[in-house]
Design an enzyme around this catalytic site. Sequence first.
Site, short mmCIF file in Angstrom:
data_model
loop_
_atom_site.label_atom_id
_atom_site.label_comp_id
_atom_site.label_asym_id
_atom_site.label_seq_id
_atom_site.Cartn_x
_atom_site.Cartn_y
_atom_site.Cartn_z
N ASP A 80 0.87 -1.19 0.00
CA ASP A 80 0.00 0.00 0.00
C ASP A 80 0.90 1.23 0.00
OD1 ASP A 80 -2.29 1.80 0.45
OD2 ASP A 80 -3.34 -0.02 1.04
N HIS A 136 -2.73 3.06 -4.54
CA HIS A 136 -2.14 2.58 -3.29
C HIS A 136 -0.71 2.08 -3.57
CE1 HIS A 136 -5.67 2.98 -0.70
NE2 HIS A 136 -6.38 2.62 -1.75
N GLU A 140 -9.83 2.76 -5.44
CA GLU A 140 -9.52 4.15 -5.13
C GLU A 140 -8.42 4.76 -6.01
OE1 GLU A 140 -10.71 4.78 -0.58
OE2 GLU A 140 -8.95 3.52 -0.77
C1 ACM Z 1 -10.82 -0.20 0.65
O1 ACM Z 1 -11.26 -0.11 1.80
N1 ACM Z 1 -10.22 0.83 0.06
C2 ACM Z 1 -10.90 -1.45 -0.09
#
Ligand code: ACM
Length: 563
Positions: A200, A294, A361
């Site tokens: 991440d 991420h 995201e």
């Molecule tokens: C997430 O909580 N961004 C998968």
Amino acid sequence: MKKFAFITLLTAITYLANGQITVPTNKTFVDIIPNPAIAQFGNPKSAFTINANTLIYVQNDSLINSANFLKDYIQKNYNRTLQISSTKRAQNTINLISQTTFQNFKDSYSLTATETGITINGNSAAGVFYGTQSIIQLLPTAKSSILKIPAITIIDYPRFDYRGMHLDVSRHFFDVAFVKKYIDYLALHKMNYFHWHLTDDHGWRMEIKKYPKLTEIGAWRDGSIIGLWPGKGNEGIKYQVLPNEVKITPSDAVIKTDGIKHGGFYTQEEIKDVIAYAAKRYITIIPEIEMPAHSMAALAAYPEFGTEPTKKYEVAQTWGMMNKYNNVFAPTEKTFKFLEDVLTEVMDLFPSQYIHIGGDEASKVWWRQSLATQQMMKANNLKDENALQSYFIQRIEKFVNSKGKTIIGWDEILDGGLAPNAIVMSWRGEKGGIAAAKENHKVIMTPETKLYLNHAQFVKEDSLTAAKLLTLETVYNYDPIPTELTPAQSKFVWGAQGNLWSEYIANPAKAEYMIFPRLDALSEILWTPKEKRNYPDFQKRLKTQLKRYDLMGITYSRRYLEN
Ligand code: ACM
């Protein structure tokens, strides 16, 4: 789903053998979590006592994992050493056998305890293992020299094939010893998938031989924000129940970090060891490598794969997704080669059929403002950035499929068109899961309002958590099958998963505090026949479970003992 109308245990066993089952709706106060499908106590005078001469008999070598697990548990918690043997004995024996009687009930088992011994008969080695977990929960909850198991008959099987729990080791690193403990906790609850969130923005945690800077640079950050995002501590921020999320815009963010270096990573040898450990507990580890977003830790190590290759990216120090900070991979041939190399090492290491590739995201702003990306989109006839996201995931899927494996992605992988063979993990509510099931894709439900165990469990917590509330009862009452799906579509709901994001979870005790006892509730959703779910009954059984946690030295909130 199984049909029911209970007559007798014997009938139920016959039904089970014939591929049907009858689940009694009457209350059974066997203190086992998740609640078994069928359990009936025998004569209280016929309890079985485990003593120094009790033997664990294994019918074949595949059952040795279960025997060892039980032996180790008894050794560790009661200081009693049992012998394991493959020679049958009539008396004072815990028999572990696997006869394929209950063929239609994957991983089912029966357990009978009388004064002469206990017999677990599983229809698979995993079924036998689940039976041993039930034995463990029938043992005393205090250190005792008298280990009595009540006379009982249990017939049991899981409701869902996917019973998952996730751990984010990027926001905070957890060492191998704790990861193994976590796996044991999942085993105790008859869970069978561990989703290991290995990369991440805040740290890359897996050694990749071909790209050593991923861990030399990407595994370390120079500080972490202080308090609740955006780093001002708790001041002025109220806990609110979803869906009214706390609104803070990136422009409000004043980042305060602690300046303390944080990090760590797992070598491939360590990962192999953890995989083998989990396999002995019938738990498959699904590794997650995040893309296209991420990815700040990866970009800090290899900026050439970002949309601004000359920029000095940093391993992120502040949580949340903020456009100002969270860059994404550029969709170049160089990046795809890098990701394929990384995934090759991942797939060589993890035997799992499933590889999680993230997909969530991804801020489109970076692709929008990158000339090279826009040119690439034009060349590939991609009409917008959603189409590019879809192209990105489908291209990675093709590669993963070419190695015989299947991708799982967060529900954003639906944006711009779903990759043909992908499994969807639905986290922004159930919408994505429902849409995917309707397209005949397998789905794992993990809606954040129901199954994010990093959210506060009480309105007032005594330490920092995400500013959202998820009570034990809310978890318990969640059902992974959405009402709007037809029975045929429901078959695509493979199961559900609890997630533990670790922004505000910096040590093992806090991780335990957050998962216990909501993991208990989750396991019951996933294992127990729906018609047997009953919150007051669960709360009663939980009392015994919490005592067991005391015996095992597990941290949980004492508030659960108050009522
Ligand atoms: C997430 O909580 N961004 C998968």
